[in-house]
Scaffold this active site. Structure first.
Site, mmCIF file in Angstrom:
data_model
loop_
_atom_site.group_PDB
_atom_site.id
_atom_site.type_symbol
_atom_site.label_atom_id
_atom_site.label_comp_id
_atom_site.label_asym_id
_atom_site.label_seq_id
_atom_site.Cartn_x
_atom_site.Cartn_y
_atom_site.Cartn_z
ATOM 1 N N ASP A 135 -49.537 -3.560 -35.127
ATOM 2 C CA ASP A 135 -50.783 -2.785 -35.210
ATOM 3 C C ASP A 135 -50.719 -1.601 -34.244
ATOM 4 O O ASP A 135 -49.843 -1.545 -33.378
ATOM 5 C CB ASP A 135 -52.027 -3.648 -34.951
ATOM 6 C CG ASP A 135 -51.863 -4.524 -33.737
ATOM 7 O OD1 ASP A 135 -51.264 -4.046 -32.746
ATOM 8 O OD2 ASP A 135 -52.320 -5.680 -33.763
ATOM 9 N N ASP B 22 -52.828 0.891 -31.651
ATOM 10 C CA ASP B 22 -54.016 1.221 -30.864
ATOM 11 C C ASP B 22 -53.940 2.701 -30.516
ATOM 12 O O ASP B 22 -52.859 3.246 -30.278
ATOM 13 C CB ASP B 22 -54.057 0.392 -29.574
ATOM 14 C CG ASP B 22 -54.211 -1.088 -29.881
ATOM 15 O OD1 ASP B 22 -54.827 -1.413 -30.918
ATOM 16 O OD2 ASP B 22 -53.703 -1.920 -29.109
ATOM 17 N N ASP C 181 -51.812 -2.912 -18.075
ATOM 18 C CA ASP C 181 -51.207 -4.003 -17.315
ATOM 19 C C ASP C 181 -49.774 -3.742 -16.848
ATOM 20 O O ASP C 181 -49.493 -3.777 -15.656
ATOM 21 C CB ASP C 181 -51.327 -5.345 -18.071
ATOM 22 C CG ASP C 181 -50.954 -5.268 -19.549
ATOM 23 O OD1 ASP C 181 -50.493 -4.193 -19.986
ATOM 24 O OD2 ASP C 181 -51.113 -6.278 -20.251
HETATM 25 P P1 ATP Z 1 -49.175 -7.132 -28.782
HETATM 26 O O1 ATP Z 1 -47.933 -6.639 -29.414
HETATM 27 O O2 ATP Z 1 -49.125 -8.565 -28.481
HETATM 28 O O3 ATP Z 1 -50.436 -6.719 -29.483
HETATM 29 P P2 ATP Z 1 -50.056 -5.286 -26.814
HETATM 30 O O4 ATP Z 1 -49.389 -4.739 -25.589
HETATM 31 O O5 ATP Z 1 -50.407 -4.315 -27.883
HETATM 32 O O6 ATP Z 1 -49.166 -6.443 -27.349
HETATM 33 P P3 ATP Z 1 -52.849 -5.888 -26.744
HETATM 34 O O7 ATP Z 1 -53.511 -7.134 -26.286
HETATM 35 O O8 ATP Z 1 -52.954 -5.492 -28.160
HETATM 36 O O9 ATP Z 1 -51.330 -6.042 -26.314
HETATM 37 O O10 ATP Z 1 -53.364 -4.733 -25.803
HETATM 38 C C1 ATP Z 1 -53.120 -3.365 -26.051
HETATM 39 C C2 ATP Z 1 -52.885 -2.634 -24.735
HETATM 40 O O11 ATP Z 1 -54.056 -2.726 -23.926
HETATM 41 C C3 ATP Z 1 -51.759 -3.183 -23.883
HETATM 42 O O12 ATP Z 1 -50.519 -2.666 -24.264
HETATM 43 C C4 ATP Z 1 -52.173 -2.741 -22.509
HETATM 44 O O13 ATP Z 1 -51.864 -1.383 -22.303
HETATM 45 C C5 ATP Z 1 -53.697 -2.866 -22.558
HETATM 46 N N1 ATP Z 1 -54.141 -4.203 -22.109
HETATM 47 C C6 ATP Z 1 -54.394 -5.282 -22.867
HETATM 48 N N2 ATP Z 1 -54.806 -6.321 -22.144
HETATM 49 C C7 ATP Z 1 -54.835 -5.899 -20.874
HETATM 50 C C8 ATP Z 1 -55.197 -6.497 -19.640
HETATM 51 N N3 ATP Z 1 -55.578 -7.776 -19.583
HETATM 52 N N4 ATP Z 1 -55.116 -5.744 -18.528
HETATM 53 C C9 ATP Z 1 -54.730 -4.453 -18.589
HETATM 54 N N5 ATP Z 1 -54.369 -3.844 -19.701
HETATM 55 C C10 ATP Z 1 -54.423 -4.532 -20.843
HETATM 56 MG MG MG Z 2 -51.559 -4.773 -29.664
#
Ligand code: ATP
Ligand code: MG
Length: 457
Positions: A75, A77, A151
């Site tokens: 996905d 963002d 993060d």
């Molecule tokens: P995935 O592939 O599992 O979706 P992701 O990195 O995209 O991994 P998401 O939970 O979709 O994870 O979050 C999107 C983004 O938001 C992360 O890449 C990070 O930059 C930020 N983020 C998400 N959760 C946190 C958190 N708990 N603290 C700080 N930043 C966060």
């Molecule tokens: Mg994600």
């Protein structure tokens, strides 16, 4: 521009009053190597629409990380300096969601993109719980402030599809190359603000096969208990992500080695310490990982039913030892286990009921006479429950013959089924009458913890 160039050569970056890096490294296509074909058209559409309206807009977070790793993101963002209201106005199907921090869901058919306004610094005044977990902070901010709140360095890069540039504020590109997972800022402080980041560290490290930077990893063992203060629904969501990552087994091993499993699935640590329980869970997760890798659907109910089965089994035996009949004993055991879990991990109602169904079906597989097996064939949970039965066989908990019998029965036609249901005269040890008595009590196949089972036929 020249100043920036000189600073770059000297390795100095402009910082704000809080010491945050304000100027990102700007990487062109040759440096980042992203294949534009991996980008979704809708992500391009959203960033372009926002940019055409005069806003900044980038693909951000996990999608950029995956693009840099050459993986098609699941996905996308988007981060922007437009406010949620401004974003909403630009798209036909856009919905502002979230109270704590508003984001916009932009929909194109089934495809959903999350558009988030750059977030500002977590101010000292943000309300926190008594352990320092930030409860609310909903301030918009500058681009570089948004980066510092993310993060991990590898999750804090921004990609502009229009110019094909990556903006990297925290050395994420270098960490991607070195396969290092490094938290942004002071690890202790970041884990205290949001203990879920510890779970995320484990998930990303296991999934991407990255090493956790020693400074990031160091406080985890000590800070792990902070997970207990996180709302259980959030822990559940994170656990689900972890279990559906395609690397569930690796993640769980890692959670154990980091001491994080104690706070997560209470009882899971106990189960994992029993060889039988560990074998069962290992098989269940390996099968799940396989399904995820093949793109097949995985049922969360099945997963959690597997994780907690040996706990149910133990309680089931205990209730029967206390004189309860097998079927009510199983329901009592299921209640106990689900209740204990719900303090830590809010298992959603639907998932809980799937788990219950799968567990409750298990003794029914052992009744292989009369109409019972036919009734079971019509049960909507047959497939999941049968897969579960096979896991019990494979782990040595029950006789493999039961699973094999069901495999034959399910594949058979009408006549063959009748043959399968006819008691074999050879099996003098378990005459049909005895089997029937056992079946009517529902007591056959009762488990001995850590051992075999009374085989049905
Ligand atoms: P995935 O592939 O599992 O979706 P992701 O990195 O995209 O991994 P998401 O939970 O979709 O994870 O979050 C999107 C983004 O938001 C992360 O890449 C990070 O930059 C930020 N983020 C998400 N959760 C946190 C958190 N708990 N603290 C700080 N930043 C966060
Ligand atoms: Mg994600």
């Amino acid at each position: 521009m020249i100043k920036k160039y000189i600073r770059k050569i000297l390795g100095i970056n402009k910082t704000d009053a809080a010491g945050n890096n304000m100027e990102p490294d700007t990487l062109g296509p040759k440096q980042h190597g992203i294949d534009p074909a991996l980008l979704s058209n809708n992500a391009i559409r959203v960033t372009k629409t926002l940019q055409d309206a005069g806003f900044k807009a980038y693909v951000v977070g996990g999608a950029v990380r995956d693009l840099l790793l050459g993986v098609k993101p699941k996905d996308f963002d988007i981060a922007t300096n437009a406010t949620p209201e401004q974003v909403k106005r630009l798209f036909r199907r856009a919905f502002i969601i979230g109270k704590r921090f508003q984001i916009v869901h932009v929909m194109f058919g089934q495809d959903l993109l999350e558009v988030t306004t750059f977030r500002g610094p977590a101010s000292g005044e943000s309300p926190k719980d008594e352990h320092g977990r930030v409860l609310r902070d909903n301030t918009f901010g500058q681009h570089h402030e948004d980066a510092v709140r993310r993060d991990f360095t590898i999750n804090a890069m921004y990609y502009d599809p229009a110019t094909q540039t990556v903006l990297d504020f925290h050395g994420g590109m270098a960490d991607i190359r070195k396969k290092i997972l490094r938290i942004i800022g002071i690890p202790e402080a970041r884990f205290r603000e949001d203990p879920v980041r510890m779970l995320r560290a484990v998930r990303f490290a296991a999934r991407l096969q990255f090493t956790i930077d020693p400074a990031t990893a160091a406080p985890i063992a000590v800070m792990a208990p902070l997970i207990n203060n996180v709302p259980s629904a959030r822990v559940f969501d994170e656990m689900l992500k972890l279990l559906l990552s395609g690397q569930a087994l690796a993640c769980l091993k890692r959670l154990r080695s980091e001491g994080l499993h104690h706070g997560l699935l209470p009882l899971l640590d106990v189960v994992l310490e029993q060889p039988m329980g560990e074998k069962f869970i290992t098989l269940a997760l390996a099968a799940t990982d396989e399904r995820v890798k093949l793109g097949k659907p995985v049922s969360p109910g099945f997963l959690f039913a597997s994780l907690l089965w040996h706990q149910v089994l133990e309680k089931w035996t205990a209730y029967q030892a206390a004189g309860e009949n097998p079927i009510p004993a199983l329901h009592l055991a299921a209640d106990d286990v689900l209740d204990t879990q719900s303090d830590k991990l809010a298992i959603q109602r639907k998932i809980g009921s799937d788990m219950r169904d799968i567990w409750a079906m298990q003794p029914r597989f052992e009744r292989r006479i009369g109409k019972s097996p036919y009734k079971l064939l019509e049960h909507p949970r047959l497939r999941a429950s049968y897969d579960f039965l096979l896991l019990r066989c494979a782990s040595g908990e029950i006789d493999a013959e039961i699973g094999a019998w069901w495999t034959s029965f399910m594949a058979a036609d009408g006549n063959e089924r009748e043959v399968l249901l006819t008691p074999k005269p050879r099996s003098a040890a378990t005459p049909a009458g005895a089997a029937k008595r056992g079946a009517s009590r529902g007591g056959r196949g009762r488990k001995k913890i850590g051992g075999g089972t009374e085989s049905a036929q």
